[in-house]
Design an enzyme around this catalytic site. Structure first.
Site, PDB file in Angstrom:
ATOM      1  N   GLU A   1       0.784  -1.358  -0.294  1.00 62.64           N
ATOM      2  CA  GLU A   1       0.238  -0.076  -0.148  1.00 62.64           C
ATOM      3  C   GLU A   1       0.765   1.225   0.085  1.00 62.64           C
ATOM      4  OE1 GLU A   1      -3.785   0.093   2.662  1.00 62.64           O
ATOM      5  OE2 GLU A   1      -3.995  -2.239   1.625  1.00 62.64           O
TER       6      GLU A   1
HETATM    7  C1  LIG Z   1       1.848  -8.382   1.147  1.00 59.86           C
HETATM    8  C2  LIG Z   1       2.152  -8.795   0.082  1.00 59.86           C
HETATM    9  C3  LIG Z   1       0.581  -7.883   0.240  1.00 59.86           C
HETATM   10  C4  LIG Z   1       0.916  -7.050  -1.268  1.00 59.86           C
HETATM   11  N1  LIG Z   1      -1.021  -6.834  -1.174  1.00 59.86           N
HETATM   12  C5  LIG Z   1      -1.155  -6.479  -2.359  1.00 59.86           C
HETATM   13  C6  LIG Z   1      -2.459  -6.252  -3.516  1.00 59.86           C
HETATM   14  O1  LIG Z   1      -3.779  -6.394  -1.776  1.00 59.86           O
HETATM   15  N2  LIG Z   1      -2.888  -5.723  -3.639  1.00 59.86           N
HETATM   16  C7  LIG Z   1      -2.066  -5.161  -4.664  1.00 59.86           C
HETATM   17  O2  LIG Z   1      -2.673  -4.100  -5.717  1.00 59.86           O
HETATM   18  N3  LIG Z   1      -1.065  -4.944  -4.303  1.00 59.86           N
HETATM   19  C8  LIG Z   1      -0.708  -5.068  -3.100  1.00 59.86           C
HETATM   20  N4  LIG Z   1       1.001  -5.587  -2.610  1.00 59.86           N
HETATM   21  C9  LIG Z   1       2.376  -5.006  -4.096  1.00 59.86           C
HETATM   22  C10 LIG Z   1       2.688  -3.768  -3.026  1.00 59.86           C
HETATM   23  O3  LIG Z   1       1.407  -2.276  -3.167  1.00 59.86           O
HETATM   24  C11 LIG Z   1       3.718  -3.634  -4.255  1.00 59.86           C
HETATM   25  O4  LIG Z   1       4.620  -4.360  -3.711  1.00 59.86           O
HETATM   26  C12 LIG Z   1       4.283  -1.996  -3.887  1.00 59.86           C
HETATM   27  O5  LIG Z   1       3.340  -0.963  -4.102  1.00 59.86           O
HETATM   28  C13 LIG Z   1       5.768  -1.543  -3.965  1.00 59.86           C
HETATM   29  O6  LIG Z   1       6.076  -1.948  -5.441  1.00 59.86           O
HETATM   30  P1  LIG Z   1       6.874  -2.643  -5.382  1.00 59.86           P
HETATM   31  O7  LIG Z   1       7.335  -4.223  -5.059  1.00 59.86           O
HETATM   32  O8  LIG Z   1       6.853  -2.858  -7.507  1.00 59.86           O
HETATM   33  O9  LIG Z   1       7.954  -1.990  -5.602  1.00 59.86           O
HETATM   34  P2  LIG Z   1       8.729  -0.994  -6.282  1.00 59.86           P
HETATM   35  O10 LIG Z   1       7.922   0.116  -6.421  1.00 59.86           O
HETATM   36  O11 LIG Z   1       9.434  -0.923  -7.929  1.00 59.86           O
HETATM   37  O12 LIG Z   1       9.601   0.123  -5.492  1.00 59.86           O
HETATM   38  C14 LIG Z   1      10.882  -1.177  -5.143  1.00 59.86           C
HETATM   39  C15 LIG Z   1      11.964  -0.190  -4.274  1.00 59.86           C
HETATM   40  O13 LIG Z   1      12.158   0.902  -5.186  1.00 59.86           O
HETATM   41  C16 LIG Z   1      11.704   2.481  -4.087  1.00 59.86           C
HETATM   42  N5  LIG Z   1      10.860   3.178  -5.276  1.00 59.86           N
HETATM   43  C17 LIG Z   1      10.357   3.354  -6.669  1.00 59.86           C
HETATM   44  N6  LIG Z   1      10.564   3.991  -7.034  1.00 59.86           N
HETATM   45  C18 LIG Z   1      10.734   5.444  -6.305  1.00 59.86           C
HETATM   46  C19 LIG Z   1      10.939   6.301  -7.043  1.00 59.86           C
HETATM   47  N7  LIG Z   1      10.466   7.620  -7.476  1.00 59.86           N
HETATM   48  N8  LIG Z   1      11.946   7.106  -5.740  1.00 59.86           N
HETATM   49  C20 LIG Z   1      12.255   6.522  -5.070  1.00 59.86           C
HETATM   50  N9  LIG Z   1      12.697   5.647  -4.818  1.00 59.86           N
HETATM   51  C21 LIG Z   1      11.374   4.394  -5.604  1.00 59.86           C
HETATM   52  C22 LIG Z   1      10.542   1.776  -3.512  1.00 59.86           C
HETATM   53  O14 LIG Z   1      10.664   2.646  -2.415  1.00 59.86           O
HETATM   54  C23 LIG Z   1      11.105   0.228  -3.374  1.00 59.86           C
HETATM   55  O15 LIG Z   1      12.271   0.522  -2.443  1.00 59.86           O
HETATM   56  C24 LIG Z   1       1.443  -6.538  -1.985  1.00 59.86           C
HETATM   57  C25 LIG Z   1       2.504  -7.012  -1.842  1.00 59.86           C
HETATM   58  C26 LIG Z   1       2.882  -7.832  -0.397  1.00 59.86           C
HETATM   59  C27 LIG Z   1       4.995  -7.986  -0.028  1.00 59.86           C
END
Ligand SMILES: Cc1cc2nc3c(=O)[nH]c(=O)nc-3n(C[C@H](O)[C@H](O)[C@H](O)COP(=O)(O)OP(=O)(O)OC[C@H]3O[C@@H](n4cnc5c(N)ncnc54)[C@H](O)[C@@H]3O)c2cc1C
Length: 400
Positions: free
Chosen positions: A379
């Protein structure tokens, strides 16, 4: 030297809680007490979702607690919903996260849904007949929602959806999903790669599991947050009746934000419960190890207790604002970051203090340590939330 520390949740000691809120808290405690620890451990170890427990929770009114009675809700407030989340998280109850997401999905239907959508989905969600899931994240679109590539094309009376959503809590068990997709003119059998790189056209849909072209993909075996049926969902020419568009075309970001502003407060409450659980677990282990809590540990336990209370204060302040109709994105972000970071720090410290006993699943500290890591990510990652707080300080209130 202290013989023991009475840490029984200090949320219940707050002078600000009403009788009704305290009664929800007692109900949540009774419910949590009725679930054996062996069940809690099993759902984590085997990564099994307890649908029966979810249905039981709905019978108690937890599944639609903060919503009006018109469509089956309990007419309770958000502070009460946070209290039950804090209580459930303390014991790592297998139903906690699915319940949080279930409420997160009903919120936009109340706000943006028409009467038909409300009668069809809210009643069934309140009773536990339907479990809801929220589908925003895609393999290439996590923090960067502008890269969202799932497409929706209107063909006759249906939108045709194509795309994959990943890491969806309750994804493998839900009956309907709030899906964010980009409305396009051109029908393609696969989603456009790289998406549209903007928030334009992003729209929300209510997609039922039984719709043609919908499938549950891989189930995730994760470090933490196990037992919540977290899966991929795949839409391949999925036929969604046009009346299942939620809100207007292009309003998807608004719909998602209305959910997430509250969802982040729910997560803050859950993380406060994790932190409280880890603190209580550590105090129990330390006093049982030596018959008393050594003064060497006083500093650490005191520091941990202070962090829990700071999380609780921010969380309930944010929840109270929701109840006053003044939902505050910035405060929600602060509460989420403070509480999940504190849960991570406290559970890590608890493991250090307790040594090998902290690694035993029965004390739940190691589980909380694993779950708290996910709380810092989903989230909206805590890094992104901090950046949004700065933008808010700079006067950009549209930030999320
Ligand atoms: C247990 C679990 C349950 C989940 N449940 C749901 C759900 O029910 N529905 C749903 O839609 N999603 C769900 N998710 C997905 C979750 O919301 C995403 O994992 C989250 O939004 C981060 O996206 P990402 O994993 O693609 O990481 P990324 O966005 O790729 O980020 C990776 C890293 O880079 C950093 N980063 C990214 N962009 C920037 C920036 N512009 N500047 C600085 N730092 C940055 C982030 O902070 C992070 O540290 C779930 C995830 C988990 C782990």
């Amino acid at each position: 030297m202290l013989q023991s520390i009475d840490l029984a949740s200090s949320a219940s000691q707050s002078p600000f809680l009403t009788d009704e809120q305290l009664s929800w808290l007692s109900k949540a405690r009774r419910f949590a007490d009725s679930v054996p620890l062996s069940d809690v451990l099993k759902s984590d170890a085997e990564n099994i979702f307890r649908r029966d427990l979810f249905e039981d929770a709905c019978k108690e009114g937890f599944g639609a607690l903060p919503f009006p009675t018109t469509y089956g809700g309990c007419g309770g407030d958000y502070v009460s919903f946070c209290l039950i989340n804090e209580e459930f998280a303390k014991r790592c109850l297998p139903v906690m996260s699915s319940l949080g997401v279930h409420i997160l999905c009903q919120e936009p239907i109340y706000k943006f849904g028409d009467d038909k959508q409300k009668s069809k989905y809210l009643r069934a969600a309140a009773s536990g007949k339907y479990l809801a899931a929220f589908a925003l994240t895609e393999p290439q679109a996590g923090s960067d929602t502008a890269a969202l590539a799932t497409s929706a094309t209107l063909v006759g009376d249906h939108y045709v959806l194509n795309g994959t959503k990943t890491f969806i809590t309750s994804g493998g068990a839900a009956d309907f999903y709030i899906v964010m997709a980009r409305v396009t003119d051109k029908l393609s059998s696969t989603a456009p790669s790289g998406g549209g790189q903007s928030n334009q056209g992003i729209s929300a849909f209510i997609v039922e599991r039984r719709f043609e072209g919908f499938a549950v993909g891989q189930k995730f075996e994760m470090l933490g947050m196990r037992g919540y049926a977290t899966c991929e969902i795949v839409m391949s020419d999925c036929l969604v009746p046009k009346e299942n568009l939620l809100g207007m075309v292009g309003e998807g970001r608004k719909v998602a934000l209305s959910s997430l502003a509250q969802g982040r407060v729910t997560i803050a409450a859950q993380a406060t419960g994790w932190a409280q659980g880890a603190l209580e677990g550590a105090a129990k282990i330390l006093s049982s190890k030596n018959g008393q809590i050594d003064s060497l540990h006083h500093y650490h336990l005191g520091h941990m207790a202070m962090l829990v209370e700071a999380s609780r204060t921010l969380t309930y302040q944010a929840a109270y604002k929701i109840d006053c109709g003044q939902s505050d994105y910035n405060l929600a972000a602060m509460a989420k970051v403070q509480a999940t970071d504190a849960a991570m720090e406290i559970s890590s410290q608890a493991l250090s203090l307790c040594g090998e006993m902290g690694f035993q699943p029965g004390y739940l500290i190691e589980r909380i340590f694993r779950d708290a890591k996910a709380g810092q990510i989903y989230e909206g990652t805590n890094q992104i939330q901090r950046m949004l707080m700065t933008r808010y300080l700079a006067g950009d209130e549209a930030s999320s």
